[in-house]
Design a protein around this motif. Structure first.
Motif, short mmCIF file in Angstrom:
data_model
loop_
_atom_site.label_atom_id
_atom_site.label_comp_id
_atom_site.label_asym_id
_atom_site.label_seq_id
_atom_site.Cartn_x
_atom_site.Cartn_y
_atom_site.Cartn_z
N LYS A 160 0.59 -1.30 -0.02
CA LYS A 160 0.07 -0.18 -0.15
C LYS A 160 0.95 1.32 -0.05
O LYS A 160 0.39 2.40 0.57
CB LYS A 160 -0.91 0.00 1.31
CG LYS A 160 -1.84 -1.03 1.36
CD LYS A 160 -2.68 -0.98 2.53
CE LYS A 160 -3.77 -2.40 2.65
NZ LYS A 160 -4.70 -2.20 3.85
N LYS A 163 -0.85 4.66 -1.43
CA LYS A 163 -1.69 5.34 -0.82
C LYS A 163 -0.80 6.11 0.60
O LYS A 163 -1.24 7.25 1.14
CB LYS A 163 -2.67 4.32 -0.08
CG LYS A 163 -3.52 5.08 1.02
CD LYS A 163 -4.40 3.78 1.21
CE LYS A 163 -5.65 4.41 2.10
NZ LYS A 163 -6.69 3.25 2.60
N GLN A 167 -0.81 10.09 1.46
CA GLN A 167 -1.47 10.67 2.85
C GLN A 167 -0.28 11.40 3.48
O GLN A 167 -0.61 12.46 3.92
CB GLN A 167 -1.86 9.39 3.70
CG GLN A 167 -3.29 8.83 3.52
CD GLN A 167 -3.77 7.90 4.37
OE1 GLN A 167 -2.96 7.57 5.35
NE2 GLN A 167 -4.92 7.34 4.27
#
Length: 516
Positions: A160, A163, A167
Motif C-alpha cells: 500500500k 496510498k 497521505q
C-alpha cells in the motif's frame, strides 16, 4: 576546525555526494553515500566534543550568519547554529544514515542510484532543519524532507505504498503551509532583527509586543498544527501508522527516529519562546492531546498483530509523552523531553531494524509467524531484548531517564495538573504489556516445524551494535547529556512577557558568534 567550516560542511558534503551518486555508475553510488555519511558523522562527533569541552556552566552554541536576501524588509539570511537542544538531534541524524547504509549493504534495490541520491538529500534536509536559525531557511529544509521521504515510501515501500506516500505528502504539506503563512506574517510585522535573530536567545529579541494577543494566538496555532501533524499528535496522526508500516526499512527508521522529532523540536524552538501568552492559554489543550496520544497509541499497540504497526503505535504513544513534557512548562520536564527525543530515536530505530531482520527470514511482520527465536537466533535475541527493555523504560537503559524527568517535571507543572502525569504514567503499564507480550511470543514457545532461521548477518549486527551501546550508555551515563541540555532549556519554559529585555552581550551569555 572553525565554526563556519564545520557547520557548512555538514550540509555541503551530502549535497556534493548526492550529485556524485547521480552521475557515477550504480556500483559506486553506495560507496559514495557510505563515505559521505561517515564523514558527516565524524564532523558531528567533532562538534559534540566541542560541546562537551565548553565551560560546564555556560550554554554552548556555534553560530554562523551569511546575508541572503532582503524581501520587504524581512532581512532573510543563511543562518546556521547548534546548541544543547539541537546538538543531540544532529548527532542522532548523522549516526542513523551510516547505520541504515550498513544494514542495507549488499541488498538488491530497485533503482539503486535514485535510492542513494534520495538518502543523501534526506540527510541534507534533516541536518539543515536542525541547524537552521533563519525562519525561512527553517521552512525550506522542513519542506525539502518531504520529497525524499515520499520516495522511500512510494517506491521502496510495501503493498500500500502509494496510498501511504500520498497521505504522508498531503498531510504534511497542508500543515507546513500554515506555518509558512505564520512565518511570512512574522517577517512582515516584526522588526527584521527578530525575524532572523539567533533564536537560541529569542527571549532577548524585540519580537514581544510587536503583535497583538489575538495575532499571537493565530500564529501559535499556525505553527502548532504544522508541528502536531509532523510529530504526529492525536488527532493529526492518521497518516502515521500506514506510512510507518508501508515504508521501506530505511524510511521507517528515519521517519520514526528522526523525522518525528522535527515537530517536537519545532514546539520547543518556536511555540514556547515566540508565543508565551498563547502557550499559557493553549498549553492545557496540547497537554490533553498529548495524553490522548499516549493512551490511544498504547491501546492500539496492544491489539496489533503486525510487528511494524505495533512499533508505529508505540512510537505515537511515546511521542505524546514527549509533547506532554514540553507543554508542562517545567524546565525539568522540557530537559527530559529533549533527552527522550534522542533516546526514543535510538530505541525505535533499533526496533524497526530488528523487525526487518525477522521479515528477511520469513517474509512476514505477523507476530504469529515467529516462535522460539531465542534458541534459533541468540544474537538477535540479545539485541531484541535490549531494544524492547529500553523502549519499555527499564531503569539502567535510555528510555527510563527521559520518562522519569518528564513525569517528575509534569507533576510539578505550573500549567498542567498532576492528573495529566498520572494518566500518562499509568499508560506505561500498557507499554510493558504490548512490548513484553510481543517479545514473549516471538522469543519463546514451540518452534514451528521447518522454520529454522539463520542468526543475524555481519551487516545486521554491525548496524545494531552502536544503537545498543547507546541505549546502555545513555541509561547509565545520562548526567553529561542532561547537564548540557538543561543549560539551554533552563529559560525555555514560557512566561508572560510584556516588555522585551535588552539583548545580552556574547560575554554575558558565553555563546560563540561568527558573522563573516
Amino acid at each position: 576546525m572553525d565554526q563556519v567550516t564545520l557547520l557548512s560542511s555538514l550540509l555541503l558534503l551530502p549535497i556534493i555526494g548526492a550529485v556524485l551518486a547521480a552521475v557515477v555508475p550504480s556500483k559506486f553510488a553506495a560507496y559514495i553515500a557510505a563515505g559521505v555519511s561517515l564523514v558527516v558523522l565524524a564532523l558531528s562527533v567533532v562538534m559534540g566534543i566541542q560541546a562537551w569541552g565548553s565551560p560546564g556552566e555556560q550554554e554552548f552554541s556555534l553560530f554562523m550568519n551569511l546575508p541572503w536576501s532582503d524581501i520587504s524588509g524581512m532581512d532573510i539570511s543563511f543562518s546556521l547554529g547548534v546548541d544543547g537542544i539541537s546538538l543531540f538531534l544532529v548527532l542522532l541524524t548523522a549516526l542513523l544514515f551510516p547505520v541504515v547504509l550498513i544494514y542495507e549493504w549488499g541488498t538488491e534495490k530497485q533503482q539503486p542510484k535514485l535510492y542513494y541520491v534520495m538518502l543523501l538529500l534526506l540527510e541534507v534536509g534533516l541536518i539543515g532543519f536542525y541547524l537552521s536559525l533563519d525562519m525561512l531557511l527553517f521552512y525550506v529544509f522542513f519542506e525539502l524532507v518531504l520529497i525524499p521521504t515520499s520516495f522511500f515510501i512510494g517506491i521502496w515501500g510495501g503493498e500500500k505504498r502509494e496510498k501511504a506516500a500520498i497521505q504522508f505528502f498531503v498531510y504534511t504539506l497542508a500543515g507546513s503551509l500554515l506555518m509558512l503563512v505564520a512565518i511570512l506574517y512574522l517577517g512582515l510585522h516584526v522588526p527584521g532583527e527578530a525575524f532572523t535573530s539567533n533564536y537560541f536567545k529569542i527571549r532577548e529579541a524585540s519580537a514581544f509586543g510587536a503583535y497583538s494577543l489575538d495575532a499571537m494566538r493565530w500564529l501559535f496555532l499556525g505553527f502548532a498544527i504544522s508541528f502536531a501533524i509532523k510529530t504526529p499528535l492525536f488527532p493529526f496522526h492518521s497518516w502515521q501508522p500506514l506510512a510507518y508500516s508501508q515504508s521501506s526499512t530505511t524510511g521507517s527508521v528515519l521517519l520514526a527516529a528522526v523525522m518525528s522529532k522535527m515537530g517536537v523540536y519545532g514546539f520547543i524552538r518556536f511555540c514556547l519562546p515566540f508565543f508565551p501568552d498563547a502557550v499559557m492559554q493553549f498549553g492545557p489543550v496540547l497537554g490533553v492531546l498529548a495524553v490522548i496520544s499516549v493512551v490511544y497509541g498504547a491501546y492500539q499497540a496492544v491489539i496489533q498483530t503486525d510487528i511494524k504497526r505495533l512499533i508505529a503505535y508505540a512510537s505515537l504513544s511515546h511521542l505524546g509523552f514527549i509533547v506532554l513534557g514540553i507543554f508542562s512548562s517545567s524546565s525539568l520536564a522540557i530537559s527530559g523531553a529533549v533527552f527522550q527525543m534522542a533516546a526514543h530515536g535510538v530505541s525505535t530505530a533499533a526496533m524497526f531494524l530488528l523487525a526487518d531482520v525477522l521479515y528477511r527470514r520469513n517474509g512476514s511482520y505477523e507476530i504469529s509467524a515467529y516462535q522460539g527465536m531465542a534458541r534459533q537466533m541468540p544474537v538477535f535475541s540479545f539485541y531484541f531484548m535490549i531494544a524492547v527493555l529500553a523502549t519499555v523504560g527499564l531503569p539502567g537503559l535510555s528510555g527510563f531517564v527521559g520518562e522519569f524527568y518528564i513525569l517528575t517535571g509534569s507533576f510539578s507543572s505550573p500549567l498542567l495538573s498532576g492528573a495529566y502525569a498520572i494518566v500518562a504514567a499509568l499508560s506505561l503499564i500498557l507499554a510493558a504489556v504490548y512490548l513484553l507480550n510481543m517479545f514473549r511470543k516471538v522469543m519463546f514457545g514451540e518452534e514451528v516445524a521447518g522454520s529454522t532461521k539463520a542468526d543475524m548477518s555481519t551487516s545486521e549486527w554491525a548496524a545494531l551494535l552502536p544503537l545498543t551501546i547507546l541505549m546502555v550508555w545513555m541509561g547509565l551515563q545520562a548526567t553529561p547529556f542532561l547537564k548540557r541540555i538543561s543549560l539551554d532549556t533552563a529559560n525555555t519554559a514560557p512566561v508572560e512577557v510584556s516588555v522585551a529585555p535588552e539583548p545580552a552581550s556574547p560575554a554575558e551569555t558565553g555563546s560563540l558568534s561568527v558573522n563573516p
